[in-house]
Scaffold this active site. Structure first.
Site, PDB file in Angstrom:
ATOM      1  N   ASP A   1      -1.221  -7.988 -10.544  1.00 46.22           N
ATOM      2  CA  ASP A   1      -1.411  -8.504  -9.236  1.00 46.22           C
ATOM      3  C   ASP A   1      -2.958  -9.018  -9.378  1.00 46.22           C
ATOM      4  OD1 ASP A   1      -1.260  -9.117  -6.584  1.00 46.22           O
ATOM      5  OD2 ASP A   1      -1.539  -7.110  -6.034  1.00 46.22           O
TER       6      ASP A   1
ATOM      7  N   HIS B   1      -9.528 -13.907   1.650  1.00 48.43           N
ATOM      8  CA  HIS B   1      -9.352 -12.560   1.485  1.00 48.43           C
ATOM      9  C   HIS B   1     -10.327 -11.797   0.959  1.00 48.43           C
ATOM     10  CE1 HIS B   1      -6.962  -9.010   1.145  1.00 48.43           C
ATOM     11  NE2 HIS B   1      -7.139  -8.858  -0.282  1.00 48.43           N
TER      12      HIS B   1
ATOM     13  N   GLU C   1       0.628  -6.746   2.239  1.00 47.81           N
ATOM     14  CA  GLU C   1      -0.089  -8.001   1.409  1.00 47.81           C
ATOM     15  C   GLU C   1       0.736  -9.059   1.505  1.00 47.81           C
ATOM     16  OE1 GLU C   1      -2.424  -6.342  -1.691  1.00 47.81           O
ATOM     17  OE2 GLU C   1      -4.065  -5.850  -0.230  1.00 47.81           O
TER      18      GLU C   1
ATOM     19  N   GLU D   1       1.820 -12.282  -0.626  1.00 46.96           N
ATOM     20  CA  GLU D   1       1.530 -13.066  -1.752  1.00 46.96           C
ATOM     21  C   GLU D   1       2.573 -13.758  -2.244  1.00 46.96           C
ATOM     22  OE1 GLU D   1      -0.359 -10.242  -4.573  1.00 46.96           O
ATOM     23  OE2 GLU D   1      -0.933  -8.674  -3.002  1.00 46.96           O
TER      24      GLU D   1
ATOM     25  N   ASP E   1       3.149  -6.859  -1.008  1.00 47.50           N
ATOM     26  CA  ASP E   1       2.485  -5.764  -1.925  1.00 47.50           C
ATOM     27  C   ASP E   1       2.122  -4.601  -0.901  1.00 47.50           C
ATOM     28  OD1 ASP E   1       1.346  -4.407  -3.926  1.00 47.50           O
ATOM     29  OD2 ASP E   1      -0.486  -5.278  -3.786  1.00 47.50           O
TER      30      ASP E   1
ATOM     31  N   ARG F   1      -4.150   1.824   2.651  1.00 47.99           N
ATOM     32  CA  ARG F   1      -5.855   1.564   2.736  1.00 47.99           C
ATOM     33  C   ARG F   1      -6.668   2.836   2.562  1.00 47.99           C
ATOM     34  NH1 ARG F   1      -5.525  -3.450   0.997  1.00 47.99           N
ATOM     35  NH2 ARG F   1      -4.314  -4.784   2.221  1.00 47.99           N
TER      36      ARG F   1
ATOM     37  N   GLN G   1      -6.381   3.967  -1.083  1.00 44.99           N
ATOM     38  CA  GLN G   1      -7.007   2.968  -1.946  1.00 44.99           C
ATOM     39  C   GLN G   1      -8.380   3.337  -1.897  1.00 44.99           C
ATOM     40  OE1 GLN G   1      -6.293  -1.158  -0.305  1.00 44.99           O
ATOM     41  NE2 GLN G   1      -7.454  -2.176  -2.182  1.00 44.99           N
TER      42      GLN G   1
ATOM     43  N   LYS H   1      -1.203   1.410  -3.920  1.00 50.41           N
ATOM     44  CA  LYS H   1      -0.530   0.178  -4.413  1.00 50.41           C
ATOM     45  C   LYS H   1       0.768   0.421  -5.148  1.00 50.41           C
ATOM     46  CE  LYS H   1      -3.699  -2.679  -3.398  1.00 50.41           C
ATOM     47  NZ  LYS H   1      -3.610  -3.837  -2.368  1.00 50.41           N
TER      48      LYS H   1
ATOM     49  N   THR I   1       6.566  -2.467  -4.069  1.00 48.01           N
ATOM     50  CA  THR I   1       6.276  -3.745  -3.812  1.00 48.01           C
ATOM     51  C   THR I   1       7.547  -4.593  -3.565  1.00 48.01           C
ATOM     52  OG1 THR I   1       4.130  -3.580  -5.156  1.00 48.01           O
ATOM     53  CG2 THR I   1       5.082  -5.788  -4.688  1.00 48.01           C
TER      54      THR I   1
ATOM     55  N   THR J   1      -3.265 -11.254  -1.799  1.00 46.09           N
ATOM     56  CA  THR J   1      -3.319 -11.455  -0.536  1.00 46.09           C
ATOM     57  C   THR J   1      -3.804 -12.718  -0.047  1.00 46.09           C
ATOM     58  OG1 THR J   1      -3.395  -9.182  -0.135  1.00 46.09           O
ATOM     59  CG2 THR J   1      -3.569 -10.697   1.992  1.00 46.09           C
TER      60      THR J   1
ATOM     61  N   GLU K   1      -7.216  -6.888   7.609  1.00 45.32           N
ATOM     62  CA  GLU K   1      -8.079  -8.008   7.988  1.00 45.32           C
ATOM     63  C   GLU K   1      -7.607  -8.364   9.622  1.00 45.32           C
ATOM     64  OE1 GLU K   1      -8.094 -11.224   4.478  1.00 45.32           O
ATOM     65  OE2 GLU K   1      -6.550  -9.705   4.250  1.00 45.32           O
TER      66      GLU K   1
HETATM   67 CA    CA Z   1      -2.006  -7.045  -3.706  1.00 47.74          CA
END
Ligand code: CA
Length: 399
Positions: free
Chosen positions: A116, A123, A189, A191, A223, A227, A230, A243, A247, A334, A348
């Site tokens: 990834d 981003h 996320e 992507e 994904d 948070r 993370q 993560k 996914t 992202t 975001e």
């Molecule tokens: Ca990602």
């Protein structure tokens, strides 16, 4: 044009022809091509026409087909284009059309390795501001190499798979000690994922110019990211359990041959990149995503201005001689545009929860149990023709 009726506004027109793996009733899963709202059951059609490699369409993954390489991918595409456009093929194909509503789509390929990236400048800048408010948002390496990490291939799941809220360890700056429990900051996320077909040799980097010889096509990627997990775990080795729990990818793989009319030049890179990342014809694709949360459109991230091209990501991930394997998936990271309504994650969109979305009069920050997220995307050519990439969806279930 096709003799097959294609509903107005369908993502899968007669020159898209994405491949996927479907299950129909209690029959064995196998490879199909999407057109309009139907699936062409390719195994019996290819077998009747004695096509080279016909047996690969009877398999439950695309891997055998992906391993064939670009000349075979192109020949197959030409064969498919003829099947759907040549009225003389109607009698051979029509008995093998199945409504998409009657099939269940599966993971289209067995994922080998998953990488990834973090290729959207907007981003990376937003996340830098949120995670490291006291320093420069972009770290010094960001414009010199496509930053990425190795993810977990085994937890890549088909669109429609429920996402169990992950539990883990977290500690906010204001808490004295860490705690363990269900994530309270579960996020998405948005992507674009690149699907590798042709493998490479250990010790031999893949050049930016060889991108189309190795990559078959693209899928949509969500994904999912925790948070709070993370933020506590990522220093100094990067993303891990925040993560790796799931996914999601879309079921239909859009070939580069179908997508290429929507290619656009890569925006200028400053500072100039090192020679192994430089190429004359580096491109992106003009793709716009649409993100729906419980049916409400919450964002429309644009892909075309992504800083790093997919060819550069591929060259970088093999620059040390690491191999590509059939079924490798590498994702863009992202995608966020400059507008608030173009951000590809909830962290975001809500600025870390401080600025909630309002849906049906209710404030909404991170994902709640029962939330359903659906991402769709369309590519646009310079003449305004549109090509759909399908959708990827998932619903959050309790920890
Ligand atoms: Ca990602």
């Amino acid at each position: 044009m096709s003799w097959i009726e294609i509903p107005e506004g369908s993502p899968f027109g007669a020159d898209n022809l994405p491949l996927g793996v479907f299950r129909y009733g209690d029959e064995e899963p196998r490879v199909g091509a999407a057109i309009g709202d139907q699936v062409i059951d390719l195994a019996p059609v290819a077998s009747a026409e004695m096509l080279d490699g016909a047996q690969l369409f009877a398999q439950p993954t695309l891997n055998g087909f992906l391993a064939l390489g670009r000349p075979a991918w192109r020949a197959t595409r030409n064969w498919l284009l003829d099947l759907v456009s040549n009225p003389g093929q109607r009698d051979a194909v029509e008995p093998h059309l199945i409504p998409q509503s009657a099939v269940t789509m599966q993971l289209p390929f067995e994922v080998a390795d998953y990488v990834d990236f973090y290729a959207s400048e907007q981003h990376a800048t937003n996340l830098g501001r949120l995670f490291r408010p006291d320093s420069e948002p972009l770290l010094p390496n960001w414009k010199h190499l496509p930053v990425g990490y190795h993810g977990r291939a085994g937890t890549i799941v088909a669109s429609g798979t429920d996402i169990v809220r992950p539990s883990g360890q977290r500690k906010s700056p204001t808490e004295p000690v860490p705690s363990f429990g269900p994530s309270q900051r579960l996020d998405i996320e948005v992507e674009l994922g690149y699907v590798v077909g042709t493998p490479s040799t250990l010790g031999t980097p893949v050049s930016v110019d060889d991108f189309e010889n190795h990559v078959f096509g693209v899928v949509l990627v969500n994904d999912w990211s925790a948070r709070d997990l993370q933020a506590w775990e990522y220093v100094p080795l990067g993303p891990f359990l925040g993560k790796s729990f799931a996914t999601s990818i879309s079921p239909w793989v859009i070939s580069l041959d179908a997508l290429n009319p929507a290619a656009v030049p890569l925006p200028a890179q400053d500072p100039p990149v090192l020679p192994y990342l430089a190429g004359k014809n580096l491109t992106n694709y003009d793709i716009t995503f649409e993100v729906r949360l419980n049916g409400h459109v919450i964002s429309t991230p644009p892909y075309r201005d992504t800083y790093w091209s997919p060819a550069q990501m591929l060259a970088h991930l093999t620059a040390n001689g690491a191999t590509l394997r059939t079924g490798d998936l590498y994702a863009s990271g992202t995608i966020s545009g400059p507008e608030k309504t173009q951000r590809g994650s909830l962290i975001e969109l809500t600025w870390a929860g401080r600025d909630p979305l309002v849906l049906d009069g209710q404030e909404h920050t991170f994902l709640q149990d029962g939330d359903e997220v659906t991402i769709t995307a369309w590519a646009t050519t310079p003449t305004g023709k549109r090509l759909g990439l399908g959708e990827v969806s998932g619903t959050i279930t309790p920890a």
